[in-house]
Design an enzyme around this catalytic site. Structure first.
Site: not given
Lengths: 327, 362
Positions: B256, B260, B269
């Site tokens: 992706r 998220h 991250y």
């Protein structure tokens, strides 16, 4: 026509008749096939209906309940047996996040007509986590229905209704009563509506509200107190724990003015608190005394060597009646 | 970057290279019209996804889970299904749901937190997006099992991500499906991250597909950005399921590009520029199919422009429909809790109704 049956036999007969009556019905769970269930509630059904309708599943409660949700979504009527109520916890998420919510999430497009049967309650000298009475978990979940019969006749009639119900039903079978006594059970497939309590004994001085195994303690205490003091207790068997039958609860308290609630579940946030709230809302001015609860204590159900001290006893119930009537 | 380089990647089924070359035979199974359908579907979904992220930024929809980068996995798998097949998507699989028949305006409604956003068109079997992780996998076992019992020729497909493979329900679902040989397809989009936790922290096993062996079911690892490979893999899984050969676990390797959800900041991250650029430049599912179609003379710039215009108009029309859709009446919260409304819900509904009337608005 009827037969004298134990609660277990009445439950088996209800499932037998439903399996014979409707091809969509299937039973699934651990040890329920060849073994006939750890309490033998499915005895003979595997031989009669075969392995595709009476299914020994892998030992996995989430898998059992979750796949039963899928089966129910796709036109089957699964009866799931969870071996003991406290073993349902791995499948809890499936119940509260999916079974209970599917109709809601899909605005009525998909329902989950799922029946979950499970033995529950103490008094059978079971090992740890075989005796819990955590009906509150389910009675706090919109979308589920919770049923707890106290005798063979009701068990059969309620079980058939529960299976025919378009919504998921948790059917709590008081283990202690499985073989405790026999009662005449009609042969035909009769139904007892979910959501209706029953006045099992008329009385004028005090109402005892109870369900499951505690109903026997309530009746015994009422009998003794009548013999000893002449007080007549009305005893109400709730039978359905969610949604509660408010009308029957309220009618009785309006008649007697005093109430005692007996349940073996822990006291805090147990259903007794809900019944008291209903009475406060609907019948406060009829009350002649505070409503008392005789319940299991707020401790994990203890080892069987001392479980009798956890459970409400006839003496504790009697004491509760005396305190309420002497207020 | 090594986790994303070809050199260390375990074996993977790939048909269409990132340069737009076909390296495996497709045996005439994917004809020109299907290729164009695949391409246009991916283009539609990417347009939809980008639009949705913008709408969230404008406050016109709520928190949104983008899937940009995963179009080949979602379109390729959904196009391999038949109309009567059961689909269990997650909150990131509305792309697959759209291709399987969910209406675009309903998807908007879902992200606008409207009750009616989880309804699928009549006759379709698209369940609401599963929010808990992996739980829907066991449902797909159950619906497939029922189809098998009744002899109906349908499969059930469950979508999930790499994080779901750590959940107990992943294992219970694969085990049940293996034991009962249900016609279930477990379609994992391994996009590398479960929110912020990378796959190497999620799992000691090198791949997800290898877990199939533990349940004695068929497992395939496929390039999830290669729509031909995804389609062929899912098609084969459908055939196996309908032939009584049981379930298939498919691991589609994808990525992706975005967060998220729109509430998440992936810069914390992962190295956004480095990783996203790597995937966009080297692996993008849409670019690689376009390269192939251009070379074959099946697609050109003019067609691209026309298609984009058409899709923008279509999406806008659906957005308009969603924004013009009657708002949820607060009293609707009491509907459909049970098939029949019980006394306590009736009364609570009345209670709210009175409050609303006193307030002079509903």
């Amino acid at each position: 026509m009827g037969k004298n049956l134990t609660m277990l036999q009445a439950i088996t007969e209800a499932m037998d008749q439903m399996l014979g009556h409707d091809d969509r019905v299937m039973i699934m769970g651990e040890d329920i096939g060849v073994n006939g269930g750890v309490f033998r509630s499915t005895e003979g059904l595997y031989e009669k209906y075969g392995k595709d309708r009476v299914i020994d599943t892998p030992l996995a409660e989430s898998g059992i309940i979750g796949s039963a949700i899928g089966l129910a979504l796709n036109g089957m009527l699964p009866i799931v047996e969870i071996q003991f109520l406290a073993f349902i916890y791995p499948g809890f998420e499936q119940l509260v996040s999916h079974a209970a919510r599917m109709r809601y999430r899909t605005r009525g497009q998909f329902g989950v007509p799922l029946l979950i049967r499970t033995p529950y309650g103490a008094g059978i000298r079971g090992p740890e986590l075989h005796s819990e009475s955590v009906e509150t978990f389910f009675a706090h979940t919109p979308g589920l229905k919770v049923v707890a019969p106290s005798n063979p006749y009701d068990a059969k009639g309620l079980l058939i209704s529960a299976l025919e119900d378009p919504d998921p039903v948790i059917f709590l079978e008081p283990t202690k009563l499985y073989r405790a006594f026999k009662e005449e059970v009609p042969d035909e497939m009769y139904r007892i509506p979910i959501g209706q309590a029953k006045v099992v004994q008329e009385g004028s001085d005090l109402t005892i509200y109870a369900w499951g195994a505690m109903l026997r303690e309530a009746l015994n205490a009422a009998k003794k107190i009548e013999a000893e003091k002449g007080w007549k207790c009305e005893v109400v068997d709730l039978r359905t724990l969610y949604p509660l039958d408010r009308d029957t609860i309220v009618q009785s308290i309006k008649k007697t003015g005093r109430a005692l609630i007996v349940h073996e579940a822990h006291k805090t946030a147990g259903l007794g608190a809900e019944i008291i709230s209903i009475i406060n809302d609907e019948a406060l001015i009829y009350l002649k005394a505070p409503i008392k609860r005789v319940t299991g204590f707020d401790v994990p159900v203890p080892p069987f060597t001392i479980e009798d001290h956890y459970l409400p006893t006839v003496d504790r119930v009697k004491q509760g009646i005396v305190e309420t009537l002497s207020f | 970057m090594k986790a994303y380089s070809n050199e260390v990647e375990p074996e993977i089924f790939r048909v269409l290279t990132p340069d737009g070359e076909i390296i495996e035979t497709i045996d005439g199974k994917i004809d020109k019209s299907l290729m164009l359908k695949m391409y246009e579907s991916m283009l539609l979904l990417r347009t939809f996804d980008r639009k949705s992220v913008n709408l969230q930024r404008q406050g016109r929809i709520g928190t949104y889970a983008p899937f940009e980068g995963q179009e080949a996995s979602q379109v390729g798998s959904a196009l391999a299904l038949s109309a009567g097949d059961w689909m269990f998507p997650t909150y990131r699989d509305h792309g697959a749901a759209i291709i399987h028949g969910q209406e675009l305006y309903r998807v908007f409604l879902y992200w606008m937190a409207h009750f009616d956003g989880s309804i699928c068109p009549e006759g379709k079997r698209i369940l609401p997006p599963s929010v808990p992780i992996a739980t829907q996998m066991v449902h797909a076992v159950g619906t497939a099992w029922a189809s098998k019992i009744r002899g109906e020729k349908n499969v059930s497909i469950a979508y999930f991500g790499d994080g779901a493979t750590s959940e107990g329900d992943f294992h219970e679902a694969l085990n049940f499906a293996g034991v009962y040989k249900t016609p279930t397809i477990f379609f994992c989009q391994n996009n590398g991250y479960a929110i912020s936790v990378p796959f190497e922290k999620q799992s000691a096993s090198k791949t997800i597909s290898q877990r199939a062996a533990a349940y004695d079911i068929h497992g395939v690892r496929v390039d999830g950005n290669d729509i031909f490979a995804v389609w062929l893999t899912v098609k084969q899984a459908v055939e196996r399921a309908l032939n009584g050969e049981g379930p298939t676990l498919i691991e589609a390797i994808t990525f992706r590009y975005g967060a998220h959800t729109t509430a998440d900041n992936p810069n914390i991250y992962r190295d956004q520029d480095e990783i996203s650029t790597f995937w966009r430049e080297n692996r993008d599912p849409i670019t690689r199919l376009r390269k192939y179609l251009n070379k074959e003379g099946h697609w050109n710039e003019e067609q691209e422009e026309l298609a984009l215009k058409k899709f923008n108009e279509l999406i806008d029309a659906h957005l308009q429909k969603a924004e013009g859709y009657p708002k949820s009446d607060p009293l609707e919260m009491f509907n459909h809790v049970y098939a029949e409304e019980s006394w306590h819900l009736k009364e609570q509904k009345q209670e709210l109704n009175q409050i609303l009337r006193k307030g002079g608005k509903k």
